[in-house]
Scaffold this motif. Structure first.
Motif, PDB file in Angstrom:
ATOM      1  N   ASP A  84       0.814  -1.220   0.000  1.00 13.74           N
ATOM      2  CA  ASP A  84       0.000   0.000   0.000  1.00 13.74           C
ATOM      3  C   ASP A  84       0.845   1.266   0.000  1.00 13.74           C
ATOM      4  O   ASP A  84       0.320   2.375   0.096  1.00 13.74           O
ATOM      5  N   GLY A  85       2.163   1.123  -0.104  1.00 15.51           N
ATOM      6  CA  GLY A  85       3.035   2.285  -0.193  1.00 15.51           C
ATOM      7  C   GLY A  85       3.656   2.734   1.110  1.00 15.51           C
ATOM      8  O   GLY A  85       4.559   3.574   1.108  1.00 15.51           O
ATOM      9  N   TYR A  86       3.199   2.199   2.243  1.00 21.29           N
ATOM     10  CA  TYR A  86       3.796   2.554   3.531  1.00 21.29           C
ATOM     11  C   TYR A  86       5.177   1.898   3.658  1.00 21.29           C
ATOM     12  O   TYR A  86       5.378   0.763   3.229  1.00 21.29           O
ATOM     13  N   HIS A  87       6.105   2.627   4.262  1.00 29.43           N
ATOM     14  CA  HIS A  87       7.462   2.127   4.410  1.00 29.43           C
ATOM     15  C   HIS A  87       7.684   1.503   5.789  1.00 29.43           C
ATOM     16  O   HIS A  87       7.198   2.019   6.791  1.00 29.43           O
ATOM     17  N   TYR A  88       8.414   0.405   5.806  1.00 30.84           N
ATOM     18  CA  TYR A  88       8.868  -0.172   7.066  1.00 30.84           C
ATOM     19  C   TYR A  88      10.151   0.546   7.481  1.00 30.84           C
ATOM     20  O   TYR A  88      11.021   0.809   6.640  1.00 30.84           O
ATOM     21  N   ILE A  89      10.256   0.850   8.760  1.00 29.78           N
ATOM     22  CA  ILE A  89      11.417   1.588   9.240  1.00 29.78           C
ATOM     23  C   ILE A  89      11.986   0.956  10.509  1.00 29.78           C
ATOM     24  O   ILE A  89      11.321   0.141  11.162  1.00 29.78           O
ATOM     25  N   LEU A  91      -5.242   4.291  21.919  1.00 27.62           N
ATOM     26  CA  LEU A  91      -5.034   5.596  21.284  1.00 27.62           C
ATOM     27  C   LEU A  91      -3.930   5.514  20.231  1.00 27.62           C
ATOM     28  O   LEU A  91      -4.048   6.101  19.150  1.00 27.62           O
ATOM     29  N   ALA A  92      -2.855   4.799  20.565  1.00 29.13           N
ATOM     30  CA  ALA A  92      -1.740   4.662  19.633  1.00 29.13           C
ATOM     31  C   ALA A  92      -2.184   3.966  18.344  1.00 29.13           C
ATOM     32  O   ALA A  92      -1.794   4.360  17.239  1.00 29.13           O
ATOM     33  N   LYS A  93      -2.992   2.931  18.493  1.00 32.00           N
ATOM     34  CA  LYS A  93      -3.476   2.199  17.320  1.00 32.00           C
ATOM     35  C   LYS A  93      -4.350   3.100  16.452  1.00 32.00           C
ATOM     36  O   LYS A  93      -4.199   3.130  15.221  1.00 32.00           O
ATOM     37  N   PHE A  94      -5.259   3.845  17.079  1.00 31.93           N
ATOM     38  CA  PHE A  94      -6.119   4.754  16.316  1.00 31.93           C
ATOM     39  C   PHE A  94      -5.296   5.807  15.576  1.00 31.93           C
ATOM     40  O   PHE A  94      -5.609   6.188  14.448  1.00 31.93           O
ATOM     41  N   SER A  95      -4.251   6.276  16.241  1.00 31.53           N
ATOM     42  CA  SER A  95      -3.523   7.439  15.736  1.00 31.53           C
ATOM     43  C   SER A  95      -2.791   7.174  14.430  1.00 31.53           C
ATOM     44  O   SER A  95      -2.436   8.115  13.712  1.00 31.53           O
ATOM     45  N   ASN A 143      -4.003   6.319  11.843  1.00 38.60           N
ATOM     46  CA  ASN A 143      -4.837   6.888  10.780  1.00 38.60           C
ATOM     47  C   ASN A 143      -4.410   8.298  10.421  1.00 38.60           C
ATOM     48  O   ASN A 143      -4.742   8.800   9.338  1.00 38.60           O
ATOM     49  N   ILE A 144      -3.682   8.950  11.328  1.00 41.29           N
ATOM     50  CA  ILE A 144      -3.262  10.336  11.100  1.00 41.29           C
ATOM     51  C   ILE A 144      -1.781  10.418  10.744  1.00 41.29           C
ATOM     52  O   ILE A 144      -1.398  11.132   9.819  1.00 41.29           O
ATOM     53  N   GLY A 145      -0.931   9.687  11.469  1.00 43.89           N
ATOM     54  CA  GLY A 145       0.501   9.758  11.201  1.00 43.89           C
ATOM     55  C   GLY A 145       1.276   8.668  11.909  1.00 43.89           C
ATOM     56  O   GLY A 145       0.916   8.254  13.019  1.00 43.89           O
ATOM     57  N   SER A 146       2.350   8.200  11.280  1.00 39.26           N
ATOM     58  CA  SER A 146       3.086   7.050  11.807  1.00 39.26           C
ATOM     59  C   SER A 146       3.962   7.379  13.010  1.00 39.26           C
ATOM     60  O   SER A 146       4.385   6.469  13.724  1.00 39.26           O
ATOM     61  N   ASP A 147       4.262   8.667  13.243  1.00 42.29           N
ATOM     62  CA  ASP A 147       5.068   9.051  14.410  1.00 42.29           C
ATOM     63  C   ASP A 147       4.237   9.180  15.688  1.00 42.29           C
ATOM     64  O   ASP A 147       4.786   9.209  16.789  1.00 42.29           O
ATOM     65  N   ILE A 148       2.928   9.273  15.548  1.00 44.62           N
ATOM     66  CA  ILE A 148       2.080   9.615  16.687  1.00 44.62           C
ATOM     67  C   ILE A 148       2.091   8.555  17.790  1.00 44.62           C
ATOM     68  O   ILE A 148       2.114   8.897  18.974  1.00 44.62           O
ATOM     69  N   PRO A 149       2.092   7.240  17.475  1.00 49.65           N
ATOM     70  CA  PRO A 149       2.123   6.257  18.562  1.00 49.65           C
ATOM     71  C   PRO A 149       3.280   6.453  19.537  1.00 49.65           C
ATOM     72  O   PRO A 149       3.112   6.305  20.753  1.00 49.65           O
ATOM     73  N   ALA A 150       4.460   6.780  19.027  1.00 52.81           N
ATOM     74  CA  ALA A 150       5.613   6.972  19.913  1.00 52.81           C
ATOM     75  C   ALA A 150       5.405   8.162  20.843  1.00 52.81           C
ATOM     76  O   ALA A 150       5.764   8.114  22.021  1.00 52.81           O
ATOM     77  N   PHE A 151       4.805   9.230  20.341  1.00 51.76           N
ATOM     78  CA  PHE A 151       4.502  10.382  21.187  1.00 51.76           C
ATOM     79  C   PHE A 151       3.458  10.019  22.244  1.00 51.76           C
ATOM     80  O   PHE A 151       3.519  10.488  23.377  1.00 51.76           O
ATOM     81  N   ILE A 152       2.493   9.203  21.880  1.00 49.58           N
ATOM     82  CA  ILE A 152       1.451   8.800  22.827  1.00 49.58           C
ATOM     83  C   ILE A 152       2.030   7.935  23.944  1.00 49.58           C
ATOM     84  O   ILE A 152       1.741   8.148  25.124  1.00 49.58           O
ATOM     85  N   MET A 153       2.879   6.983  23.584  1.00 53.71           N
ATOM     86  CA  MET A 153       3.428   6.069  24.583  1.00 53.71           C
ATOM     87  C   MET A 153       4.471   6.752  25.460  1.00 53.71           C
ATOM     88  O   MET A 153       4.667   6.373  26.618  1.00 53.71           O
ATOM     89  N   GLY A 207       8.283  -1.489  12.085  1.00 47.20           N
ATOM     90  CA  GLY A 207       7.050  -1.558  11.317  1.00 47.20           C
ATOM     91  C   GLY A 207       6.832  -0.249  10.582  1.00 47.20           C
ATOM     92  O   GLY A 207       7.770   0.328  10.024  1.00 47.20           O
ATOM     93  N   ILE A 208       5.599   0.247  10.607  1.00 49.55           N
ATOM     94  CA  ILE A 208       5.325   1.557  10.016  1.00 49.55           C
ATOM     95  C   ILE A 208       5.196   2.616  11.105  1.00 49.55           C
ATOM     96  O   ILE A 208       4.709   3.724  10.858  1.00 49.55           O
ATOM     97  N   GLY A 209       5.613   2.250  12.320  1.00 54.71           N
ATOM     98  CA  GLY A 209       5.545   3.163  13.450  1.00 54.71           C
ATOM     99  C   GLY A 209       4.767   2.608  14.617  1.00 54.71           C
ATOM    100  O   GLY A 209       4.727   3.210  15.684  1.00 54.71           O
ATOM    101  N   GLU A 210       4.197   1.412  14.425  1.00 49.58           N
ATOM    102  CA  GLU A 210       3.305   0.846  15.446  1.00 49.58           C
ATOM    103  C   GLU A 210       4.020  -0.078  16.426  1.00 49.58           C
ATOM    104  O   GLU A 210       3.468  -0.412  17.479  1.00 49.58           O
ATOM    105  N   ILE A 211       5.231  -0.510  16.104  1.00 44.61           N
ATOM    106  CA  ILE A 211       5.971  -1.413  16.979  1.00 44.61           C
ATOM    107  C   ILE A 211       7.017  -0.606  17.748  1.00 44.61           C
ATOM    108  O   ILE A 211       7.917  -0.010  17.153  1.00 44.61           O
ATOM    109  N   LEU A 212       6.893  -0.593  19.078  1.00 44.73           N
ATOM    110  CA  LEU A 212       7.765   0.231  19.908  1.00 44.73           C
ATOM    111  C   LEU A 212       8.508  -0.627  20.914  1.00 44.73           C
ATOM    112  O   LEU A 212       7.919  -1.476  21.583  1.00 44.73           O
ATOM    113  N   HIS A 213       9.817  -0.393  21.021  1.00 38.05           N
ATOM    114  CA  HIS A 213      10.649  -1.070  22.010  1.00 38.05           C
ATOM    115  C   HIS A 213      11.244  -0.004  22.925  1.00 38.05           C
ATOM    116  O   HIS A 213      12.267   0.603  22.583  1.00 38.05           O
TER     117      HIS A 213
END
Length: 292
Positions: free
Chosen positions: A23-28, A132-136, A138-148, A156-162
């Motif tokens: 779908d065009g999203y990049h893994y990072i 909240l992180a999962k919902f976010s 939908n807006i931007g891939s950096d947002i989960p890290a700010f939420i947590m 991943g695309i921003g959803e996997i945090l260590h």
């Protein structure tokens, strides 16, 4: 009751593109570090049903941005999951902007995260941070890290945090007054090769770099010059997809000394890294008594 909340900046201590989805999203893979510097948001809940955003000059902003998107997303999810039956949830939000737009410091994502975390409490919608992180996304891939809210390696695309603990350093952040559009850099034809995904321990012990640095610095000679100058004095890299460049120091005095050597018209600031987001520091320190 407290209404004004931090919306901190971040830097990417390293940033690698390890693949791309259909779908065009990049893994990072990236090391996401908070700074004790950023915007502030004054958030006042109401029962008007409207989400209104104002600048620090109290001018009403009609255009949609991540702040409005985040508030509307939270409201729609709360109604969908029956966390509330109140369609009149509203808020007035006042933005005091310090993080430059298009700088790689995550201002828009940080703003959205602060809105989601704070309104979730003020509206009593009772989502977990993970929800909240999962919902976010939908807006931007950096947002989960700010939420947590913890220094983390992101995958991943921003959803996997260590989450990790890292020695807190001082950073000289220089803004070359260039607005870089993230989507343009990610879609660049120059981003052809992928960096091999590495185990976390190897990521932390290998030299840090940014896969976008050459692409952006070759396009913007000012950024290339900044990288060249600052690297004479300290470890220096670009954050995100640019345009800000940061140099790392062990103490504030050293950072100030190098800042003083730059041209007087060069915009920048000095900030300390923090392992816990300033938003979380304020939120959880005072959460016990501010919402009752």
């Amino acid at each position: 009751m407290i209404y004004t909340w931090p919306s901190p900046a971040k830097i990417n201590l390293f940033l690698y593109v390890t693949g791309i989805r259909s779908d065009g999203y990049h893994y990072i893979q990236s090391l996401f570090q908070f700074l004790n510097y950023g915007d502030t948001l004054k958030i006042i809940p109401n029962k008007t049903g409207n989400i209104e955003l104002f600048t620090e000059k109290k001018l009403f902003l009609k255009k949609t941005n991540t702040i409005i998107e985040a508030a509307k997303l939270l409201k729609s999810k709360a109604l969908y999951y029956e966390k509330t039956n109140c369609t009149t949830l509203g808020a007035k939000i006042f933005l005091n902007k310090k993080i430059p737009i298009g700088s790689g410091l995550g201002g828009g994502s940080s703003n959205a995260a602060t809105v989601l975390v704070v309104l979730n409490k003020l509206w009593r919608t009772k989502f977990t941070l993970q929800e909240l992180a999962k919902f976010s996304l939908n807006i931007g891939s950096d947002i989960p890290a700010f939420i947590m809210g913890k220094t983390s390696i992101i995958e991943g695309i921003g959803e996997i945090l260590h989450p990790i603990e890292r020695e807190e350093k001082w950073y000289l952040i220089v803004y070359p007054e260039i607005h870089v559009l993230t989507k343009n850099i990610f879609s660049s034809s120059l981003l052809k090769s992928k960096t091999q995904k590495k185990p976390i321990q190897l990521l932390l012990t290998s030299p840090f770099s940014n896969d976008f640095e050459n692409i952006v610095s070759n396009k913007f000679k000012t950024i290339k010059k900044l990288l060249s100058i600052l690297s004479l004095y300290a470890p220096t890299r670009m954050t995100g997809t640019g345009s800000c460049v940061f140099a790392e120091f062990n103490d504030k005095t050293s950072a100030q000394k190098i800042f003083s050597l730059l041209p007087k018209n060069m915009k920048g600031f000095i900030a300390k890294s923090v392992n816990t987001s300033p938003l979380h520091h304020v939120f959880y320190k005072q959460n016990k008594h501010i919402f009752n």
